[in-house]
Design a protein around this motif. Structure first.
Motif, PDB file in Angstrom:
ATOM      1  N   SER A  94       0.844  -1.187   0.000  1.00  0.00           N
ATOM      2  CA  SER A  94       0.000   0.000   0.000  1.00  0.00           C
ATOM      3  C   SER A  94       0.881   1.240   0.000  1.00  0.00           C
ATOM      4  CB  SER A  94      -0.926   0.012   1.227  1.00  0.00           C
ATOM      5  OG  SER A  94      -1.853   1.080   1.148  1.00  0.00           O
ATOM      6  N   ILE A  95       0.392   2.305  -0.662  1.00  0.00           N
ATOM      7  CA  ILE A  95       1.120   3.566  -0.754  1.00  0.00           C
ATOM      8  C   ILE A  95       0.418   4.595   0.127  1.00  0.00           C
ATOM      9  CG2 ILE A  95       2.006   5.354  -2.300  1.00  0.00           C
ATOM     10  CD1 ILE A  95       3.178   2.631  -2.885  1.00  0.00           C
ATOM     11  N   ARG A  96       1.188   5.322   0.938  1.00  0.00           N
ATOM     12  CA  ARG A  96       0.660   6.380   1.777  1.00  0.00           C
ATOM     13  C   ARG A  96       1.298   7.711   1.382  1.00  0.00           C
ATOM     14  NH1 ARG A  96      -2.669   3.038   2.584  1.00  0.00           N
ATOM     15  NH2 ARG A  96      -3.511   2.352   4.596  1.00  0.00           N
ATOM     16  N   THR A  97       0.859   8.797   2.030  1.00  0.00           N
ATOM     17  CA  THR A  97       1.338  10.123   1.630  1.00  0.00           C
ATOM     18  C   THR A  97       2.814  10.344   1.946  1.00  0.00           C
ATOM     19  OG1 THR A  97       0.568  10.991   3.757  1.00  0.00           O
ATOM     20  CG2 THR A  97      -0.935  11.174   1.873  1.00  0.00           C
ATOM     21  N   ASN A  98       3.310   9.724   3.008  1.00  0.00           N
ATOM     22  CA  ASN A  98       4.706   9.929   3.371  1.00  0.00           C
ATOM     23  C   ASN A  98       5.477   8.630   3.556  1.00  0.00           C
ATOM     24  OD1 ASN A  98       3.221   9.224   5.605  1.00  0.00           O
ATOM     25  ND2 ASN A  98       4.394  10.490   7.026  1.00  0.00           N
ATOM     26  N   GLY A  99       4.961   7.555   2.978  1.00  0.00           N
ATOM     27  CA  GLY A  99       5.648   6.280   3.081  1.00  0.00           C
ATOM     28  C   GLY A  99       4.863   5.147   2.456  1.00  0.00           C
ATOM     29  N   VAL A 124      14.098   8.095  -6.336  1.00  0.00           N
ATOM     30  CA  VAL A 124      13.821   6.717  -5.931  1.00  0.00           C
ATOM     31  C   VAL A 124      12.319   6.510  -6.057  1.00  0.00           C
ATOM     32  CG1 VAL A 124      13.823   5.036  -4.054  1.00  0.00           C
ATOM     33  CG2 VAL A 124      15.756   6.583  -4.337  1.00  0.00           C
ATOM     34  N   THR A 125      11.932   5.489  -6.800  1.00  0.00           N
ATOM     35  CA  THR A 125      10.516   5.188  -6.994  1.00  0.00           C
ATOM     36  C   THR A 125      10.192   3.840  -6.361  1.00  0.00           C
ATOM     37  OG1 THR A 125      10.403   6.450  -9.055  1.00  0.00           O
ATOM     38  CG2 THR A 125       8.679   4.819  -8.665  1.00  0.00           C
ATOM     39  N   LEU A 126       9.195   3.827  -5.503  1.00  0.00           N
ATOM     40  CA  LEU A 126       8.712   2.599  -4.867  1.00  0.00           C
ATOM     41  C   LEU A 126       7.306   2.333  -5.370  1.00  0.00           C
ATOM     42  CD1 LEU A 126       9.896   3.243  -1.191  1.00  0.00           C
ATOM     43  CD2 LEU A 126      11.067   1.934  -2.966  1.00  0.00           C
ATOM     44  N   SER A 127       7.104   1.158  -5.952  1.00  0.00           N
ATOM     45  CA  SER A 127       5.815   0.803  -6.538  1.00  0.00           C
ATOM     46  C   SER A 127       5.175  -0.342  -5.769  1.00  0.00           C
ATOM     47  CB  SER A 127       5.997   0.404  -8.013  1.00  0.00           C
ATOM     48  OG  SER A 127       6.616   1.438  -8.745  1.00  0.00           O
ATOM     49  N   LEU A 128       3.880  -0.496  -5.970  1.00  0.00           N
ATOM     50  CA  LEU A 128       3.166  -1.608  -5.357  1.00  0.00           C
ATOM     51  C   LEU A 128       3.793  -2.944  -5.752  1.00  0.00           C
ATOM     52  CD1 LEU A 128      -0.581  -0.578  -5.759  1.00  0.00           C
ATOM     53  CD2 LEU A 128       0.650  -0.874  -3.615  1.00  0.00           C
ATOM     54  N   PHE A 129       3.923  -3.823  -4.782  1.00  0.00           N
ATOM     55  CA  PHE A 129       4.448  -5.182  -4.936  1.00  0.00           C
ATOM     56  C   PHE A 129       5.957  -5.216  -5.177  1.00  0.00           C
ATOM     57  CE2 PHE A 129      -0.001  -5.408  -6.559  1.00  0.00           C
ATOM     58  CZ  PHE A 129      -0.534  -6.119  -5.496  1.00  0.00           C
ATOM     59  N   ASP A 130       6.634  -4.082  -5.065  1.00  0.00           N
ATOM     60  CA  ASP A 130       8.088  -4.095  -5.120  1.00  0.00           C
ATOM     61  C   ASP A 130       8.640  -4.824  -3.903  1.00  0.00           C
ATOM     62  OD1 ASP A 130       8.257  -2.755  -7.479  1.00  0.00           O
ATOM     63  OD2 ASP A 130       8.987  -0.862  -6.637  1.00  0.00           O
ATOM     64  N   HIS A 131       9.727  -5.578  -4.112  1.00  0.00           N
ATOM     65  CA  HIS A 131      10.440  -6.208  -3.007  1.00  0.00           C
ATOM     66  C   HIS A 131      11.585  -5.293  -2.599  1.00  0.00           C
ATOM     67  CE1 HIS A 131       8.832 -10.470  -2.961  1.00  0.00           C
ATOM     68  NE2 HIS A 131       8.247  -9.953  -4.031  1.00  0.00           N
ATOM     69  N   ILE A 132      11.659  -5.005  -1.305  1.00  0.00           N
ATOM     70  CA  ILE A 132      12.704  -4.146  -0.788  1.00  0.00           C
ATOM     71  C   ILE A 132      13.321  -4.801   0.443  1.00  0.00           C
ATOM     72  CG2 ILE A 132      11.686  -2.000  -1.648  1.00  0.00           C
ATOM     73  CD1 ILE A 132      10.469  -1.556   1.096  1.00  0.00           C
TER      74      ILE A 132
END
Length: 512
Positions: A337-342, A398-406
């Motif tokens: 899930s994507i939020r406004t600051n994380g 830096v781009t973080l997308s849904l279902f990315d593994h980090i």
């Protein structure tokens, strides 16, 4: 005398549902409900039963009843036991397939088991691994619950305790549909059958976690299943959405649910009514309605306690570890899930969910360079539907997308006023890969209930000691300053601000 006592101890009084099935199609020909005495022939853990189902001979040593037998007798009994498990599993597959054709949902939840060392310290957190024998037992229980529901509702059409699961509201599926579309999948939520078929198709061959997370989102979108009296609503509302059954109740767990005890009494009254025709109704509709409200309230409380218990064990496990040096605090995480600051991250290794900041309290944004560690730098954030991008003042993005593994670091955030919580920090914008990532199969053994009790007692003792120490500190502060030492108002407001990142949706698997 000794033999007599052993026989008595091996007997179990029960209320049973007995089916007579057609030999080939397994269609139900006759159903019988009766008080019974069960004498168990074998005591099997799930892993041993699964081993017999898979043809693994190494599990024979785990079956106590087969020890101290001569080889010929052992092989004969082993073949009979393996045949019985295989036959029961085959029946369960057919029953499940029939429900699937009507739209039964396979929901996703994570159950954590606690592994202890010799000193009763938490040695590991083990996500429960699904086995087919789990599904076999569950399917038999669902079948029994369904037929008991039919029986008591036929005999007490206005005073039977059933369990309904209403269809969820369509707006609750919004996040599920948006997340699935980010991976190119289309989720049809118009009916339980359409939803089940859509989830079955939403498989990424390169990442099985995608389907698991989508099913978890579908679980969170579900309405709560509730106990009700059949006289309180029309029959068309009796339907159970998740199980795709017209009538359903809870009958199979009277040792842990009061609702099952009520259903047992109704079932016995129904059988007596059919036999003698003079059985009295146990409840009025009004009394049963009030009872169902109370049971539903206690059920919700139990679910909250279960969730908080899991979170407690997770915090206890990580609290005494040093995140900077302990490899167990570093794990692979999946953004769900994507939020406004994380972002919100699921850590499969430990079955936990938590928030990870992309922008910290000082206004700095995250900056990662390939496989190197992430750093905080001045910059700004841009959030879209399926991703969030941080851009530093020097132009790094830096781009973080849904279902990315980090790769995330797991920490425990303590508070004087609230329970400890898990906190995640992004340390690399890449999956965490190490030979130790996979948990060894031996860790998936079922944890004994007495060990869990010992963990609970240890946690309670530690909590009491901590509370005692806090009281002593407060007394000293009061004597000197007539007030307690605590966080400033500014820090309190900052904690409230942090709540914008938290996942406030229910994180408990819907109990059907």
């Amino acid at each position: 005398m000794t033999i007599y006592r052993i026989v008595i101890l091996s007997l179990r009084y029960a209320v049973s549902v007995l089916w007579e099935l057609e030999k080939e199609s397994y269609e139900v020909l006759r159903v019988c409900y009766a008080k019974t005495i069960i004498r168990s022939a074998y005591k099997l853990v799930y892993e041993a039963a699964q081993g017999l189902l898979d043809g693994d001979p190494s599990v024979v040593g785990d079956i106590l009843e087969l020890k101290n037998l001569d080889e010929r007798t052992r092989q004969k009994k082993l073949a009979e036991l393996a045949w019985a498990i295989a036959k029961l599993t085959d029946i369960a597959r057919h029953v499940r397939a029939k429900r699937d054709s009507c739209g039964a949902l396979e929901l996703e939840g994570v159950e954590i088991r606690v592994q202890l060392d010799d000193k009763n310290n938490i040695n590991d957190l083990i996500p429960k691994q699904p086995l087919e024998v789990h599904e076999t037992v569950a399917e038999c229980m669902i079948l029994a619950n369904h037929w008991v529901a039919k029986k008591i509702s036929e005999n007490f059409p206005h005073q039977a305790l059933l369990r309904q699961h209403p269809p969820p509201r369509q707006e609750f599926f919004t996040e599920l549909r948006e997340c699935a579309s980010a991976k190119g999948f289309s989720i049809d939520t118009r009916s339980n059958k359409a939803l089940a078929e859509s989830l079955d198709k939403a498989h990424d061959p390169l990442d099985p976690m995608v389907n698991k997370l989508l099913r978890s989102m579908a679980t969170q979108a579900m309405s709560n299943a509730l106990y009700f009296s059949t006289g309180s609503c029309p029959e068309e509302e009796f339907h159970h959405y998740g199980l795709a059954l017209e009538k359903y109740t809870h009958f199979t767990s009277p040792i842990r649910r009061y609702a099952d005890i009520v259903v047992h009494r109704l079932l016995m009254a129904a059988t007596l009514k059919e036999a003698k025709g003079d059985a009295k109704d146990l409840f009025s509709n009004k009394d049963l309605e009030e009872l169902c409200r109370h049971i539903n309230s206690r059920n919700r409380a139990a679910q909250r306690a279960q969730k908080q218990s899991t979170e407690l064990f997770q915090c206890m496990y990580f609290k005494d570890k040093t995140p900077e040096t302990d490899e167990r605090c570093i794990a692979d995480g999946v953004i769900y899930s994507i939020r406004t600051n994380g972002v919100l991250v699921f850590v499969p290794r430990y079955g936990l969910k938590g928030a990870a900041y992309v922008k910290n309290k000082e206004g700095l944004v995250i900056s990662c360079h390939g496989d190197s560690s992430c750093q905080w730098k001045p910059g700004s954030l841009h959030r879209s539907q399926n991703k969030i991008t941080s851009t530093t003042t020097t132009g790094e993005t830096v781009t973080l997308s849904l279902f990315d593994h980090i790769t995330v670091k797991i920490l425990v955030q303590t508070s004087r006023c609230h329970a400890d919580t898990i906190k995640l920090e992004i340390i690399r914008n890449a999956p965490y890969q190490t030979p130790g990532t996979e948990v060894s199969q031996q860790n998936f053994h079922v944890v004994k209930s007495d060990l869990v009790k010992e963990v609970s007692q240890s946690a309670e003792a530690a909590q009491r000691a901590q509370e005692k120490a806090q009281v002593e500190v407060i007394d000293e502060d009061y004597e000197e300053y007539c007030q307690t030492k605590g966080a400033s108002l500014y820090q309190l407001l900052e904690e409230i601000r942090d709540l914008a990142l938290l996942d406030v949706s229910a994180d408990v698997r819907t109990e059907l």
